[in-house]
Write a protein that holds these residues in place. Structure first.
Motif, PDB file in Angstrom:
ATOM      1  N   VAL B   7       0.843  -1.194   0.000  1.00 40.88           N
ATOM      2  CA  VAL B   7       0.000   0.000   0.000  1.00 40.88           C
ATOM      3  C   VAL B   7       0.877   1.242   0.000  1.00 40.88           C
ATOM      4  CG1 VAL B   7      -1.667   1.311   1.381  1.00 40.88           C
ATOM      5  CG2 VAL B   7      -1.909  -1.185   1.159  1.00 40.88           C
ATOM      6  N   ARG B  11       0.877   4.194  -2.730  1.00 39.62           N
ATOM      7  CA  ARG B  11       0.450   5.540  -2.332  1.00 39.62           C
ATOM      8  C   ARG B  11       1.532   6.572  -2.636  1.00 39.62           C
ATOM      9  NH1 ARG B  11      -2.511   5.094   3.043  1.00 39.62           N
ATOM     10  NH2 ARG B  11      -4.372   5.071   1.757  1.00 39.62           N
ATOM     11  N   LYS B  15       0.915   9.726  -4.969  1.00 41.48           N
ATOM     12  CA  LYS B  15       1.064  11.095  -4.471  1.00 41.48           C
ATOM     13  C   LYS B  15       2.001  11.911  -5.353  1.00 41.48           C
ATOM     14  CE  LYS B  15      -0.331  10.726   0.277  1.00 41.48           C
ATOM     15  NZ  LYS B  15      -0.063  11.024   1.683  1.00 41.48           N
ATOM     16  N   THR B 129     -15.926  -3.522   0.023  1.00 41.40           N
ATOM     17  CA  THR B 129     -14.805  -3.238   0.922  1.00 41.40           C
ATOM     18  C   THR B 129     -13.490  -3.125   0.149  1.00 41.40           C
ATOM     19  OG1 THR B 129     -15.938  -4.362   2.724  1.00 41.40           O
ATOM     20  CG2 THR B 129     -13.560  -4.036   2.983  1.00 41.40           C
ATOM     21  N   LYS B 133     -11.127   0.223  -0.457  1.00 45.88           N
ATOM     22  CA  LYS B 133      -9.709   0.235  -0.106  1.00 45.88           C
ATOM     23  C   LYS B 133      -8.866   0.667  -1.319  1.00 45.88           C
ATOM     24  CE  LYS B 133      -8.261  -3.450   2.282  1.00 45.88           C
ATOM     25  NZ  LYS B 133      -7.564  -2.960   3.490  1.00 45.88           N
ATOM     26  N   HIS B 136      -9.109   4.280  -1.930  1.00 49.68           N
ATOM     27  CA  HIS B 136      -8.329   5.061  -0.968  1.00 49.68           C
ATOM     28  C   HIS B 136      -6.826   4.968  -1.241  1.00 49.68           C
ATOM     29  CE1 HIS B 136     -11.883   4.692   2.060  1.00 49.68           C
ATOM     30  NE2 HIS B 136     -12.058   5.682   1.238  1.00 49.68           N
ATOM     31  N   ILE B 137      -6.391   3.842  -1.756  1.00 50.22           N
ATOM     32  CA  ILE B 137      -4.959   3.639  -2.007  1.00 50.22           C
ATOM     33  C   ILE B 137      -4.520   4.325  -3.305  1.00 50.22           C
ATOM     34  CG2 ILE B 137      -3.205   1.878  -2.534  1.00 50.22           C
ATOM     35  CD1 ILE B 137      -4.988  -0.052  -0.718  1.00 50.22           C
ATOM     36  N   LEU B 163     -21.601   7.226  -0.509  1.00 47.49           N
ATOM     37  CA  LEU B 163     -20.480   7.539   0.398  1.00 47.49           C
ATOM     38  C   LEU B 163     -19.643   8.721  -0.095  1.00 47.49           C
ATOM     39  CD1 LEU B 163     -19.338   3.925   1.435  1.00 47.49           C
ATOM     40  CD2 LEU B 163     -20.966   5.458   2.573  1.00 47.49           C
ATOM     41  N   ASN B 164     -20.117   9.392  -1.157  1.00 45.20           N
ATOM     42  CA  ASN B 164     -19.437  10.601  -1.663  1.00 45.20           C
ATOM     43  C   ASN B 164     -17.992  10.367  -2.074  1.00 45.20           C
ATOM     44  OD1 ASN B 164     -21.291  11.682   0.934  1.00 45.20           O
ATOM     45  ND2 ASN B 164     -21.651  12.719  -0.990  1.00 45.20           N
ATOM     46  N   PHE B 165     -17.704   9.169  -2.605  1.00 46.90           N
ATOM     47  CA  PHE B 165     -16.373   8.980  -3.198  1.00 46.90           C
ATOM     48  C   PHE B 165     -16.218   9.967  -4.352  1.00 46.90           C
ATOM     49  CE2 PHE B 165     -16.504   4.712  -1.272  1.00 46.90           C
ATOM     50  CZ  PHE B 165     -15.189   4.548  -0.879  1.00 46.90           C
ATOM     51  N   ASP B 166     -15.048  10.565  -4.474  1.00 45.02           N
ATOM     52  CA  ASP B 166     -14.805  11.512  -5.564  1.00 45.02           C
ATOM     53  C   ASP B 166     -14.168  10.772  -6.744  1.00 45.02           C
ATOM     54  OD1 ASP B 166     -14.709  13.871  -6.917  1.00 45.02           O
ATOM     55  OD2 ASP B 166     -12.917  14.624  -5.899  1.00 45.02           O
TER      56      ASP B 166
END
Lengths: 283, 283
Positions: B7, B11, B15, B129, B133, B136-137, B163-166
């Motif tokens: 992860v 990430r 980034k 799930t 994840k 988010h990663i 869930l308002n994921f963008d």
């Protein structure tokens, strides 16, 4: 300071700030802000370029017989406090903006089955879901929660790890009134007599701190604390428990990383006042 | 093309790309890539600066009697395909990297109770799930899913909204073999005889398309499609159903935005081959 009512407007501001390379801190609240919230906002102000406060009484974390309607609200006063504390944005949506025929949710097992989860079976599902939504909307680098709601804090930390949210969770100490009562929006429910009675909580904490020591039996601490609360006629114990600070499971002996948690009803108030207390072990 | 196993490494790359202002597309897969996946990667390549493919057989979406162990894997071939398709990164974690004593999860009601959810009660909780994840990663701007798994696609779209994921969800058409069988990693389970028998699925789709028309009774379509499949001795229908394309609830009449979905077992294979088909109404 700006005020937004919609997800879209909030996201638009957040994206602009991100494009400018700014870091974002989020303080999720249900409004009716007090010194406890102020301490979260202060910490957030110190650690981030942008401070976002969400001000939303989240209906999905209230059970059918809880105090959703009665929960105190004062948005104007909240705005004044946030402005004074140097917040950049208050996000204050209506429930219809946050929930439109909702089917998806975030939940957690094990940590949510004990303590407050026993009397409030849907509470932490509501908390996990709304906090996930707020994280997706405000995209914070850091988010601030009070240690008063210790089970909530443990659950959010675990949720962040399990679901790989890219957010650092910062827990902040309990802020108390001069006489020891932990600051809470729900303290407004208490009449004068109940307000005095509620001091049995901080007295119990103090008594617990006197007797607690590494390697002692949990029961020895709990017995003393229960005695303090049970001496107060207006108090009714929901639970007092020594638990593992990570898993929220009861432990028989006080060892490193335990949490002594309690919830006590005072008078006839609707809902439960949870006065969690992290007990640092004697050095 | 880079390969990450953790992860943190993923990430860190994401980034860096974000800092450079690049848009990110994610193609979540369970590996053993075929032309269907290739079409997702192609579309993702066209629409984003960076293409991330996740290659992870997610254990939490398999039931206790399903084909987790048998599920086909060929990471080297997957890498070659992704490289050829111009992907920038394959994220290929081990289960221990993704799940460490997991308690938190994402789930969805109503949409997950019908169709495949009936025989696979934990499946969509596992899907929600792991997709959460991965979102988010990899923090994608867009994510690509096949229309073959139509219920999964509807669930993910709803999860993102609730869930308002963008993240923008892009659904891509089914890719079929020359003889009509939808491409699927699980087709590898079929022996020659079963492979032939499986053609009853695309025949049923074709038959359905012949009889379907706006305003007809659902039963009229289903009867014809079931007849095609039931004529094949190696096939056993799990379900054939006409449902609302958003809610996945059965509808009695074929109107706008319906989905005809089916799942059929072929031979003695472990697990279920879900051959969903979106049926566009005749123009």
């Amino acid at each position: 300071m700006q005020v937004t009512k919609t997800v879209e407007a909030t996201r638009s501001l957040v994206k602009q700030w991100k494009r400018e390379g700014k870091t974002i801190g989020l303080v999720p609240t249900m409004g009716f802000l007090h010194e406890g919230h102020a301490s979260l906002i202060r910490k957030c102000r110190e650690e981030n370029d942008i401070v976002v406060v969400s001000d939303f009484v989240n209906p999905t974390q209230f059970g059918p017989n809880e105090d959703l309607e009665a929960y105190p609200r004062d948005f104007e006063r909240d705005c004044a406090l946030c402005e004074k504390m140097g917040a950049d944005l208050i996000f204050n949506p209506q429930p219809e903006e946050m929930y439109q025929d909702p089917c998806a949710y975030v939940s957690i097992h094990t940590l949510s089955d004990t303590l407050c989860g026993k009397t409030r079976p849907i509470h932490f599902k509501g908390v996990c879901t709304v906090v996930s939504k707020l994280f997706h909307i405000a995209a914070p680098d850091k988010a601030y929660f009070g240690q008063k709601d210790a089970q909530q804090l443990a659950i959010i930390r675990k949720m962040v790890r399990d679901l790989n949210f890219d957010v650092e969770i910062v827990g902040c100490p309990i802020v108390r009134e001069a006489d020891g009562l932990a600051k809470s929006s729900r303290n407004t429910y208490l009449n004068d007599e109940e307000r005095k009675a509620a001091l049995c909580l901080s007295r119990a904490v103090k008594r617990g701190q006197e007797v607690i020591r590494t390697g002692c039996e949990s029961e020895a601490v709990l017995k003393e604390m229960r005695a303090v609360i049970e001496a107060e006629p207006l108090a009714r114990v929901d639970y007092v428990s020594v638990v593992d600070a990570l898993t929220m499971q009861p432990v028989e002996r006080v060892e490193k990383d335990v949490l002594v948690a309690m919830a006590v009803y005072i008078g006839v108030i609707i809902g439960c006042i949870a006065q969690y207390t992290v007990m640092p072990l004697a050095a």
